[in-house]
Scaffold this motif. Structure first.
Motif, short mmCIF file in Angstrom:
data_model
loop_
_atom_site.label_atom_id
_atom_site.label_comp_id
_atom_site.label_asym_id
_atom_site.label_seq_id
_atom_site.Cartn_x
_atom_site.Cartn_y
_atom_site.Cartn_z
N UNK A 80 -2.54 8.47 -4.34
CA UNK A 80 -3.06 7.38 -5.15
C UNK A 80 -2.17 6.16 -5.12
N UNK A 81 -0.98 6.29 -4.52
CA UNK A 81 -0.05 5.17 -4.39
C UNK A 81 0.05 4.72 -2.94
N UNK A 82 0.42 3.48 -2.74
CA UNK A 82 0.78 2.98 -1.41
C UNK A 82 2.23 3.38 -1.15
N UNK A 123 1.74 1.00 -8.28
CA UNK A 123 0.90 1.37 -7.14
C UNK A 123 1.71 1.62 -5.88
N UNK A 124 3.03 1.44 -5.93
CA UNK A 124 3.86 1.42 -4.72
C UNK A 124 5.05 2.36 -4.86
N UNK A 223 -2.41 -6.29 0.11
CA UNK A 223 -3.81 -6.08 0.49
C UNK A 223 -4.26 -4.65 0.17
N UNK A 224 -3.41 -3.68 0.50
CA UNK A 224 -3.79 -2.28 0.23
C UNK A 224 -3.90 -2.01 -1.26
N UNK A 225 -3.10 -2.71 -2.06
CA UNK A 225 -3.19 -2.51 -3.51
C UNK A 225 -4.53 -2.98 -4.05
#
Length: 277
Positions: A80-82, A123-124, A223-225
């Motif tokens: 679920x995270x980048x 998110x990272x 962008x991925x977020x």
């Protein structure tokens, strides 16, 4: 019905159709998103008489690791995270210090949107795999983390089973490494950072010592977020054609009512004219 009313109805019918195609065009565009890498297979299906080819992208596996805090961790905890991953070792006399410094700068430049409080982006996550696990103990990882001010909440320095780590680099992420045993000042290994999305798919490779590549990595992380999960549909998914048809029907209905109203009004006016002496 006069010309103005007629043209109004035509425009009212065309506008929702045009809006539908504009919205659909933008929703289908993904040119700005980082591309997928490492396809496992392709599956061809037929839907409504049309053939579609779907690619099954390779998923990065998870296995037991230990981080600089001595905690048992695994990549499955980060689903679920980048993820930004790289490979290093603490006795490296060449590129590892520079790679870790650049990773540290990358970590500090990407924050969450809060204006106050904790700015760590949830998110990272960063993961640095040791390719010399025999010598990179938890104590050595902690030393390296302190040296480069690594935030353990967002960045793991990990050690584990050597075979699994090398399999990860060579076979799962398709990176070339040389063995960490008997290392000397000529030891060579990869300088790549690997970008992994929230579904554990590889989305990019970046030279960790190249400024332009690091800028591209920073952009791609953002962008991925913002990327929508393809496995989760929103409430408007597949509803654009229905919405367009509803708009058209509504405007056509208004046009018919307007036409009927105008006709009745003319009939009433003509009746009044006839009744006048």
């Amino acid at each position: 019905m006069n010309k103005k009313a007629f043209y109004g109805i035509i425009i009212a019918a065309i506008v929702p159709i045009a809006c539908y195609f504009v919205v659909k065009g933008f929703s289908d565009r993904n040119d700005y998103m980082p591309h997928h890498f490492l396809a496992d297979s392709t599956v061809t299906t037929v839907r409504k008489g049309k053939e579609y080819t779907d690619t099954q992208w390779h998923k990065v596996p998870s296995f037991p690791l230990k981080n600089q805090q001595g905690q048992d961790v695994s990549l499955s905890q980060l689903k679920g995270k980048v993820i930004v991953a790289d490979f290093f070792f603490t006795h490296c006399p060449t590129i590892c210090p520079a790679l870790t410094s650049n990773m540290r700068r990358l970590q500090s430049t990407i924050t969450n949107s809060q204006r106050v409080g904790n700015k760590t982006p949830d998110f990272l996550h960063f993961v640095s795999f040791s390719i010399d696990p025999e010598r990179d103990s938890v104590e050595r990882l902690k030393y390296w983390a302190n040296r480069f001010q690594v935030n353990p909440e967002q960045w793991w320095l990990v050690t584990g089973d050597k075979k699994q780590i090398y399999d990860m680099a060579i076979h799962e992420l398709k990176l070339g490494l040389t063995d960490g045993q008997g290392i000397d000042t000529n030891f060579i290994h990869t300088d790549h950072f690997v970008l992994i999305d929230s579904n554990m798919h590889v989305r990019g490779y970046y030279h960790g010592l190249d400024t332009a590549d690091l800028a591209r990595l920073s952009r791609d992380i953002i962008f991925l977020s913002m990327e929508k999960d393809p496995n989760r549909k929103n409430f408007l998914a597949g509803q654009l054609p229905v919405m367009a048809a509803a708009f058209i029907a509504a405007f056509v209905g208004v046009g018919i009512l307007f036409f009927v109203f105008r006709k009745q009004r003319r009939y009433a006016d003509s009746s009044v004219e006839k009744e006048r002496p």
